[in-house]
Structure formats: C-alpha cells, structure tokens
Motif scaffolding. Structure first.
Motif, PDB file in Angstrom:
ATOM      1  N   PHE A  69       0.839  -1.197   0.000  1.00 47.48           N
ATOM      2  CA  PHE A  69       0.000   0.000   0.000  1.00 47.48           C
ATOM      3  C   PHE A  69       0.873   1.246   0.000  1.00 47.48           C
ATOM      4  O   PHE A  69       1.971   1.262   0.544  1.00 47.48           O
ATOM      5  CB  PHE A  69      -0.933   0.001   1.210  1.00 47.48           C
ATOM      6  N   GLU A  70       0.344   2.330  -0.627  1.00 46.02           N
ATOM      7  CA  GLU A  70       1.122   3.561  -0.765  1.00 46.02           C
ATOM      8  C   GLU A  70       0.472   4.768  -0.112  1.00 46.02           C
ATOM      9  O   GLU A  70       1.035   5.871  -0.135  1.00 46.02           O
ATOM     10  CB  GLU A  70       1.347   3.864  -2.244  1.00 46.02           C
ATOM     11  N   ALA A  71      -0.712   4.587   0.458  1.00 47.74           N
ATOM     12  CA  ALA A  71      -1.400   5.691   1.127  1.00 47.74           C
ATOM     13  C   ALA A  71      -2.349   5.094   2.158  1.00 47.74           C
ATOM     14  O   ALA A  71      -2.630   3.889   2.138  1.00 47.74           O
ATOM     15  CB  ALA A  71      -2.173   6.563   0.130  1.00 47.74           C
ATOM     16  N   ILE A  72      -2.819   5.940   3.062  1.00 47.91           N
ATOM     17  CA  ILE A  72      -3.854   5.508   3.987  1.00 47.91           C
ATOM     18  C   ILE A  72      -5.067   6.413   3.842  1.00 47.91           C
ATOM     19  O   ILE A  72      -4.991   7.519   3.296  1.00 47.91           O
ATOM     20  CB  ILE A  72      -3.378   5.497   5.459  1.00 47.91           C
ATOM     21  N   GLU A  73      -6.191   5.913   4.332  1.00 51.65           N
ATOM     22  CA  GLU A  73      -7.398   6.706   4.489  1.00 51.65           C
ATOM     23  C   GLU A  73      -7.762   6.652   5.973  1.00 51.65           C
ATOM     24  O   GLU A  73      -7.541   5.628   6.628  1.00 51.65           O
ATOM     25  CB  GLU A  73      -8.538   6.135   3.653  1.00 51.65           C
TER      26      GLU A  73
ATOM     27  N   ARG B 123       0.696   9.593   1.582  1.00 46.49           N
ATOM     28  CA  ARG B 123      -0.252  10.616   2.004  1.00 46.49           C
ATOM     29  C   ARG B 123      -1.433  10.003   2.724  1.00 46.49           C
ATOM     30  O   ARG B 123      -1.632   8.774   2.690  1.00 46.49           O
ATOM     31  CB  ARG B 123      -0.788  11.367   0.779  1.00 46.49           C
ATOM     32  N   VAL B 124      -2.222  10.861   3.335  1.00 41.12           N
ATOM     33  CA  VAL B 124      -3.580  10.488   3.728  1.00 41.12           C
ATOM     34  C   VAL B 124      -4.446  10.812   2.515  1.00 41.12           C
ATOM     35  O   VAL B 124      -4.782  11.971   2.266  1.00 41.12           O
ATOM     36  CB  VAL B 124      -4.054  11.250   4.979  1.00 41.12           C
ATOM     37  N   LEU B 125      -4.774   9.794   1.761  1.00 42.41           N
ATOM     38  CA  LEU B 125      -5.497  10.002   0.509  1.00 42.41           C
ATOM     39  C   LEU B 125      -6.903  10.545   0.749  1.00 42.41           C
ATOM     40  O   LEU B 125      -7.351  11.465   0.062  1.00 42.41           O
ATOM     41  CB  LEU B 125      -5.598   8.671  -0.249  1.00 42.41           C
ATOM     42  N   SER B 126      -7.619   9.970   1.726  1.00 42.85           N
ATOM     43  CA  SER B 126      -9.016  10.315   1.949  1.00 42.85           C
ATOM     44  C   SER B 126      -9.285  10.519   3.428  1.00 42.85           C
ATOM     45  O   SER B 126      -8.747   9.806   4.272  1.00 42.85           O
ATOM     46  CB  SER B 126      -9.946   9.199   1.436  1.00 42.85           C
ATOM     47  N   LEU B 127     -10.147  11.494   3.698  1.00 43.10           N
ATOM     48  CA  LEU B 127     -10.681  11.677   5.038  1.00 43.10           C
ATOM     49  C   LEU B 127     -12.139  11.271   5.029  1.00 43.10           C
ATOM     50  O   LEU B 127     -12.925  11.751   4.196  1.00 43.10           O
ATOM     51  CB  LEU B 127     -10.590  13.137   5.466  1.00 43.10           C
TER      52      LEU B 127
END
Length: 322
Positions: A51-55, A85-89
């Motif tokens: 994985f490359e980002a978190i939500e 990055r934090v892709l989504s909030l």
C-alpha cells in the motif's frame, strides 16, 4: 505461480488502506493511534504488503498532531515509511436533526461550515478525497421522499463545490447499507440531482451488495462519478430489514454476526474479477481503497486480512486490469 514481494500497484492503479486497525496487547486491543511506536509499526506493515497511502477519519486529525507535532511532520514520517499521504478523510458526522441532517435544509449552513473547518484543519496531509455518508441513518430519514433526496443533493452540491474549488479535494459519497440513500432507485435519483462536477461516488463493494445493489453495474452506470473505492467482501444480502436496526445496523443485527470480509474470502458475494474487467474496459485509473471494517469479529485480525487482500489483488485482480 504467486508473486511474492511484487508491487501491489498495477497499470494506472495505486492502493490505499482504510485504517480500521487494532492489535492485541497486554492492555487489550489498541488502535495504532495510541502511540508513535504503534503507528510506525502499522505503517511498516501496510507498506510492506504494497500500500502507498492511507485513508482515515477526520477525528484522527488532532491525534496525528499530538503524536507528531504537526500534520506536515506526520506526513513526512509516513513518507519515510513508504506511505505517501492520507489520501481520503472520512467525514465522521454525528447526524442529529437539530444541527446536522442532510435532508433537513435548516442544518445545511452548519454542515457546510463544519466541512470547511475540516478542509482547513487537514492541510499538510495531501488529502484528495472527502468521503461522506450523504444521508442520515435510514430509520431517521424514512420515509425517503424525492424532496429529502433533493435536499441531500443540494447540500453535497454546495459542499462539493467548496471542497474542490477551494481546496482541490473531491467530495465522494459513500452509501452504507443503512444509509437513507441506499437502493438502486434512490442512488439513481441522487446522482441525477447532484452536479457531476462537484459530487462523486466512493463505491463500497460490500455495502452495496448488502443493500441489494450490484456494485459492478453501479460502477458501469456511474463510471464518470467514481472517484474512490472501498473494496471489501460480504457473505450476506440484507433481506430482513436489518438496515433499519437501531442504533447501529452493523453491530446490532441479530441475523448476522459478521457483515464484512476481506477480498478473496471463500463464499464472498462481490464479483471482483467482473469489477476489474469493467475498470479495465472503461480505462478507469486512480487510487483504489481497501477496507477491513471489523476484521476481528469472529476471531480474525487486521494484519492477516490485509495480507490476504494484498495477495489477492496482486495475484488475481492485478493481472485482469494490467
């Protein structure tokens, strides 16, 4: 032969992990947000499987500041571990008819103001998607009338314009199976009545199946609106009206112990190969989110579910799309 250690990302697709996560400790199950050390271990584990980002949820913003001193420092630490990055909030609104209810127009000003507060508060994380449940809980909304759906559409048109034009963030609607906008007919009306420039769809595969909606057909119908995914599986379609269960249909339904399963589970009802075929046929590209909501129900655990899903993406789904 399975690909061990191969990248999870494929042609035109990258993967983010929605951070439902708990680990067993001598103090009981704890979130990764309880210390820098636990958050660091979480990052290493999800980066390790590709994985490359978190939500995450917007209520974690102050926790990240407390852990790292600033959101910029939090992102820098993530990047040092391979998470960009934090892709989504996910906008965790407590819907309340007195102050925050999408189908009640009198609450729209307050909801729009709160959404903008979250946009300002999240600067520094690289957020691209603002994920919202576009209506209240079904039992608070019913009867679901056209006027109530139109009121919801008006709110998210307003907020979606603000997030995109003001902050470069897409507002993506996520329809839980207990959401007031859940059926195929209600979904069609909502997306017909929202502005395609400002309101997008986060397609949650399991939630739609539970609600009796085929996520593959929904993707094909709304392909231009799909800006995010939450990929997970289920073994159940709600045929008993559990979506009306108070106060929380996901944990209170007596008919179903566990609603959600990882990608690749035996007996899963989501046709992921068909979805990936449709994504390839329509040249869909972008970030794909993977979610393991309540993975520990029934004796499972989050690291195991995440590794199983990553294996299935890498070895079964990625070759379809690539």
């Amino acid at each position: 032969m399975s690909q061990i250690g191969a990248p999870l990302a494929g042609r035109n697709l990258r993967y983010a992990y929605m951070d439902h996560w708990r680990v067993d400790t001598p103090q009981g199950p704890l979130s990764q947000y309880t210390s820098v050390e636990r958050f660091d271990a979480f990052l290493k584990q999800i980066a390790g499987v590709g994985f490359e980002a978190i939500e995450t949820f917007d209520f974690h913003l102050p926790v990240l500041r407390d852990l790292f001193g600033s959101l910029e420092a939090a992102r820098a630490h993530m990047q040092s571990r391979g998470i960009d990055r934090v892709l989504s909030l996910f906008h965790a609104v407590m819907y309340d008819a007195r102050q925050s209810t999408p189908h009640v127009r009198a609450t729209h000003d307050r909801m729009a103001g709160y959404a903008e507060h979250i946009m300002k508060s999240s600067a520094g994380l690289g957020v691209q998607n603002f994920i919202v449940m576009p209506a209240g809980l079904y039992f608070d909304v019913e009867p679901v009338t056209d006027d109530k759906i139109r009121a919801c559409a008006e709110l998210w048109n307003r907020i979606g314009k603000m997030t995109l034009e003001g902050y470069g963030v897409k507002t993506c609607c996520h329809h839980e199976f207990f959401c007031g906008i859940r059926s195929a007919d209600q979904l069609k009306k909502f997306y017909d009545w929202t502005d395609p420039r400002y309101v997008f769809l986060c397609l949650d595969t399991a939630q739609h199946v539970i609600a009796g909606v085929d996520p593959v057909n929904l993707f094909i119908q709304q392909r231009e609106r799909v800006a995010a995914f939450h990929l997970k599986d289920t073994h159940h379609v709600d045929l008993n009206g559990d979506y009306r269960r108070k106060p929380d249909a996901e944990v209170m339904a007596p008919t179903t112990d566990r609603w959600f399963y990882e990608i690749g589970t035996e007996g899963g009802l989501v046709d992921f190969p068909a979805l990936y075929t449709a994504m390839k046929d329509t040249a869909w590209a972008g970030w794909v989110g993977v979610e393991h909501d309540k993975a520990d129900v029934g004796g499972g655990n989050y690291p195991e579910s995440t590794a199983i899903a990553a294996w299935h993406i890498r070895n079964v789904l990625r070759p379809i799309h690539d």
